[in-house]
Design an enzyme around this catalytic site. Structure first.
Site, mmCIF file in Angstrom:
data_model
loop_
_atom_site.group_PDB
_atom_site.id
_atom_site.type_symbol
_atom_site.label_atom_id
_atom_site.label_comp_id
_atom_site.label_asym_id
_atom_site.label_seq_id
_atom_site.Cartn_x
_atom_site.Cartn_y
_atom_site.Cartn_z
ATOM 1 N N SER A 1 36.330 41.234 40.593
ATOM 2 C CA SER A 1 35.813 41.094 41.957
ATOM 3 C C SER A 1 34.685 42.067 42.253
ATOM 4 O O SER A 1 33.747 41.736 42.993
ATOM 5 C CB SER A 1 36.946 41.266 42.972
ATOM 6 O OG SER A 1 37.511 42.563 42.886
ATOM 7 N N TYR B 1 48.122 33.237 45.557
ATOM 8 C CA TYR B 1 47.172 34.102 44.842
ATOM 9 C C TYR B 1 47.963 35.056 43.949
ATOM 10 O O TYR B 1 48.470 36.073 44.396
ATOM 11 C CB TYR B 1 46.329 34.908 45.834
ATOM 12 C CG TYR B 1 45.188 35.678 45.186
ATOM 13 C CD1 TYR B 1 43.900 35.158 45.175
ATOM 14 C CD2 TYR B 1 45.388 36.917 44.580
ATOM 15 C CE1 TYR B 1 42.845 35.842 44.589
ATOM 16 C CE2 TYR B 1 44.347 37.611 43.988
ATOM 17 C CZ TYR B 1 43.083 37.076 44.000
ATOM 18 O OH TYR B 1 42.047 37.757 43.405
ATOM 19 N N ASP C 1 40.860 47.617 43.850
ATOM 20 C CA ASP C 1 40.677 48.341 42.590
ATOM 21 C C ASP C 1 39.403 47.869 41.898
ATOM 22 O O ASP C 1 38.788 46.879 42.299
ATOM 23 C CB ASP C 1 41.891 48.178 41.672
ATOM 24 C CG ASP C 1 42.134 46.731 41.257
ATOM 25 O OD1 ASP C 1 41.364 45.857 41.671
ATOM 26 O OD2 ASP C 1 43.095 46.488 40.513
ATOM 27 N N ASP D 1 41.432 50.105 36.730
ATOM 28 C CA ASP D 1 42.018 49.618 35.483
ATOM 29 C C ASP D 1 40.946 49.743 34.413
ATOM 30 O O ASP D 1 39.843 49.201 34.563
ATOM 31 C CB ASP D 1 42.440 48.157 35.604
ATOM 32 C CG ASP D 1 43.707 47.982 36.428
ATOM 33 O OD1 ASP D 1 44.282 49.013 36.859
ATOM 34 O OD2 ASP D 1 44.122 46.836 36.653
ATOM 35 N N LYS E 1 39.693 33.146 48.398
ATOM 36 C CA LYS E 1 40.667 34.179 48.022
ATOM 37 C C LYS E 1 41.533 34.579 49.211
ATOM 38 O O LYS E 1 42.745 34.770 49.068
ATOM 39 C CB LYS E 1 39.945 35.401 47.445
ATOM 40 C CG LYS E 1 39.318 35.143 46.072
ATOM 41 C CD LYS E 1 38.534 36.343 45.569
ATOM 42 C CE LYS E 1 39.423 37.515 45.263
ATOM 43 N NZ LYS E 1 38.697 38.613 44.594
ATOM 44 N N ASP F 1 37.973 46.809 38.133
ATOM 45 C CA ASP F 1 38.233 46.495 36.728
ATOM 46 C C ASP F 1 37.074 47.034 35.902
ATOM 47 O O ASP F 1 35.911 46.676 36.133
ATOM 48 C CB ASP F 1 38.354 44.984 36.528
ATOM 49 C CG ASP F 1 39.567 44.410 37.235
ATOM 50 O OD1 ASP F 1 40.647 44.993 37.112
ATOM 51 O OD2 ASP F 1 39.416 43.375 37.920
#
Length: 477
Positions: free
Chosen positions: A85, A229, A96, A155, A220, A98
Site C-alpha cells: 500500500s 478484507y 505499516d 515488515d 479497501k 512493507d
C-alpha cells in the site's frame, strides 16, 4: 494475445455528474481518516532513510566478516525497496510499511540477515533505540522481520541476489534479478515486482493514477467495513484488491472513481469464477520457475478465485479463498452493485450507505470462538501470529458441516477482562477470533468437535516456537 488484455470496453470521457459525484466520494473518504498528513508522510520517509543507512552499515560489517579488504567493504551495498500500500500510494495513517532488503550473494538469510551474532541485521536492529517489538519470523512462507521503528510498523523481507555487488540503480522489475536465486528470494522479490507491474499496467492503460488510487482506497475501505478484507481469513488482501481494480481500469480506463466503483461491483458480481483475472498474458521465461497454469496443473485447477500476479513468475495471489469465503464475497459484490446503481441515480450521493459496517455480531445466533493465550508478550506475538495465519484452515474444516462466515479482525479484550472461571484478572495475554455459524438447510443436528480437533492438531503440530506457555481454545458461544 495482448489485444485481449488491453482492449477497453468503454473510453468515454467522464460527465460533469461523474466529476461531481467523485468529488463527493473523495470528501467522504477524507472524512474517514484514510489519508496520512504531511507530517506523518515526512516521518515515514525519514524512517525509511534511517533503515536504508542501517542496512548499508550492516552489509559493510558482513563484508568485513567475510574477509573483504577495507576498500571492498566500503563499496559493499544493500538497498531498501518498498511495496504494498505504501508503494501504491494508498497507505493511511498508522499503516505499516512493507519493505524489502536486497543484498549480495555473500550475505546469507539464515546467518547474516537473521541470527544471534552481533553482525546480523536482526541484532543490529535490536540495538537501535528507535526499534521496539522486533520479531524474527524465520519459518514463514516468506521469512520476515517485524518491528516498530520510531513509531512506524515495518515488515522487512530479504532477497539475496546472485551477485557480489548490488548496484544503487538496481532495476528490481528486471527478470535478471531472479537468475540463480532461491525460492525464498523469488517470493521476497515478488512483492516489489508485482506492485511495480500493477502501477505500470495502470499507466499503460491511460488511467489517471489518482483515479486508480482513490478507487482502490474506496474498495479497501468497503472490504474492511464488510468484513471481507483478509488474505489470512480466506478473503482478499491488499494486492488482490489492487489487481481487481487495475483490471477494472483496463476495461474502463477513463472512468472517474464514482463510476469505477459501480462498474467494479457490477463486473465482479457477474464474473464466472474460476475464470482467472489476469492483467497480462502469463510470461514463461527460461529460468525454470513454476508459473500458475490452471489448464495443466491439477493443484492450480482447484483454485476457486484465481487472481494472477502480473510479474514473472506468475502466481495465484488468492489461493486461500475457500468455497465459503468466495460465496460471501460474491454476495457482497451483488449487494454493492445494486446499491451503487441506486446511489448514482442521485446527483448528491449518500456514499455512507455503501460503506456501512457489516453487522457481524448480530447477524448470527451462534458463533465459534477461538481464544489465543500466552504468558509473555514475546510468546504471544509469535503464537497469535502463527494461529492467525492458520485460521482459514478452521474455515475449511467446518464449512462442510455448517454455513460459515469468519470475521477477519482479532478481538482484544479490555484490560479489566476477567476470564471465565477466574475470580480476577490472570495477567495473561489473549485475543479472540470469531466465526459465525448456522446449520445448513435441512440439517437438524451438527457437531463441530471433530473438525475443531483436527484444526487444533494442525496448528499445534506445525508451530516451531515454545508451546509450554501458550494455549488455544475453541468453543461455541
Amino acid at each position: 494475445m495482448a489485444l485481449v488484455f488491453n482492449r477497453p470496453i468503454n473510453v468515454d470521457l467522464p460527465t460533469a455528474v461523474d466529476e461531481k459525484q467523485t468529488e463527493q466520494l473523495v470528501q467522504y473518504l477524507q472524512g474517514q481518516n484514510l489519508y496520512a498528513d504531511e507530517a506523518e508522510s515526512l516521518h515515514r520517509e525519514e524512517v525509511l532513510g534511517k533503515l536504508a543507512m542501517l542496512v548499508k552499515d550492516w552489509i559493510r560489517g558482513v563484508a568485513i566478516k567475510r574477509g573483504f579488504g577495507e576498500g571492498m567493504a566500503e563499496e559493499a551495498n544493500a538497498s531498501i525497496f518498498t511495496f504494498g500500500s505504501y508503494r501504491l500510494g494508498v497507505n493511511g495513517p498508522g499503516a505499516d510499511i512493507d519493505t524489502l532488503c536486497v543484498g549480495p550473494s555473500y550475505a546469507k538469510r539464515e546467518t547474516d540477515f537473521f541470527g544471534k551474532e552481533d553482525h546480523c541485521l536482526e541484532q543490529l536492529l535490536k540495538r537501535q533505540p528507535d526499534v521496539k517489538e522486533l520479531l524474527a519470523v524465520t519459518d514463514a512462507y516468506v521469512p520476515v522481520i517485524k518491528m516498530e521503528f520510531a513509531g512506524i510498523e515495518i515488515d522487512l523481507l530479504y532477497a539475496r541476489l546472485h551477485t557480489a555487488v548490488v548496484p544503487e540503480d538496481l532495476d528490481i522489475s528486471s527478470v535478471s534479478t531472479l537468475r540463480n536465486v532461491d525460492e525464498q528470494t523469488v517470493r521476497s522479490l515478488n512483492g516489489c515486482r508485482v506492485t511495480d507491474s500493477i502501477l505500470k499496467i495502470v499507466q499503460q492503460a491511460g488511467t489517471d493514477q489518482e483515479a486508480f488510487r482513490t478507487t482502490l482506497r474506496a474498495i479497501k475501505l468497503w472490504a474492511k467495513r464488510r468484513g471481507v478484507y483478509s488474505n489470512v481469513a480466506g478473503f482478499l488482501g491488499g494486492v488482490n484488491w489492487a489487481i481487481l481494480v487495475a483490471r477494472l481500469f483496463q476495461f474502463y480506463p477513463t472512468s472517474k472513481p464514482s463510476m469505477a466503483l459501480c462498474r467494479f461491483f457490477k463486473i465482479f458480481s457477474q464474473w464466472r469464477w474460476p475464470t482467472p483475472v489476469m492483467l497480462k498474458p502469463i510470461e514463461r521465461e527460461s529460468l525454470g520457475f513454476a508459473v500458475w497454469d490452471g489448464s495443466s496443473s491439477a493443484r492450480d485447477a482447484r483454485h476457486l478465485m484465481p487472481l494472477i500476479t502480473p510479474a514473472y513468475p506468475a502466481m495465484n495471489s488468492s489461493y486461500s479463498v475457500s468455497h465459503s469465503t468466495l460465496s460471501i464475497m460474491m454476495e457482497e459484490f451483488g449487494i454493492a452493485a445494486q446499491l451503487c446503481s441506486e446511489l448514482l441515480m442521485n446527483p448528491v450521493v449518500d456514499w455512507a450507505r455503501l460503506f456501512e459496517q457489516y453487522p457481524f455480531f448480530t447477524a448470527y445466533k451462534n458463533y465459534l470462538q477461538v481464544e489465543v493465550i500466552a504468558d509473555t508478550s514475546e510468546d504471544f506475538r509469535a503464537w497469535s501470529g502463527y494461529t492467525h495465519s492458520k485460521m482459514r484452515l478452521l474455515v475449511r474444516e467446518i464449512q462442510d458441516h455448517v454455513v460459515v462466515r469468519p470475521w477477519p479482525d482479532e478481538i482484544i479484550p479490555p484490560e479489566d477482562y476477567i476470564p471465565e472461571g477466574c475470580a480476577e484478572k490472570d495477567g495473561r495475554h489473549r485475543l479472540f477470533y470469531f466465526i459465525g455459524v448456522k446449520k445448513k438447510a435441512g440439517v437438524k443436528q451438527v457437531s463441530l468437535q471433530e473438525p475443531v480437533k483436527v484444526f487444533k492438531q494442525e496448528v499445534g503440530g506445525g508451530f516451531c516456537g515454545d508451546r509450554s506457555q501458550s494455549e488455544l481454545h475453541c468453543g461455541a458461544v
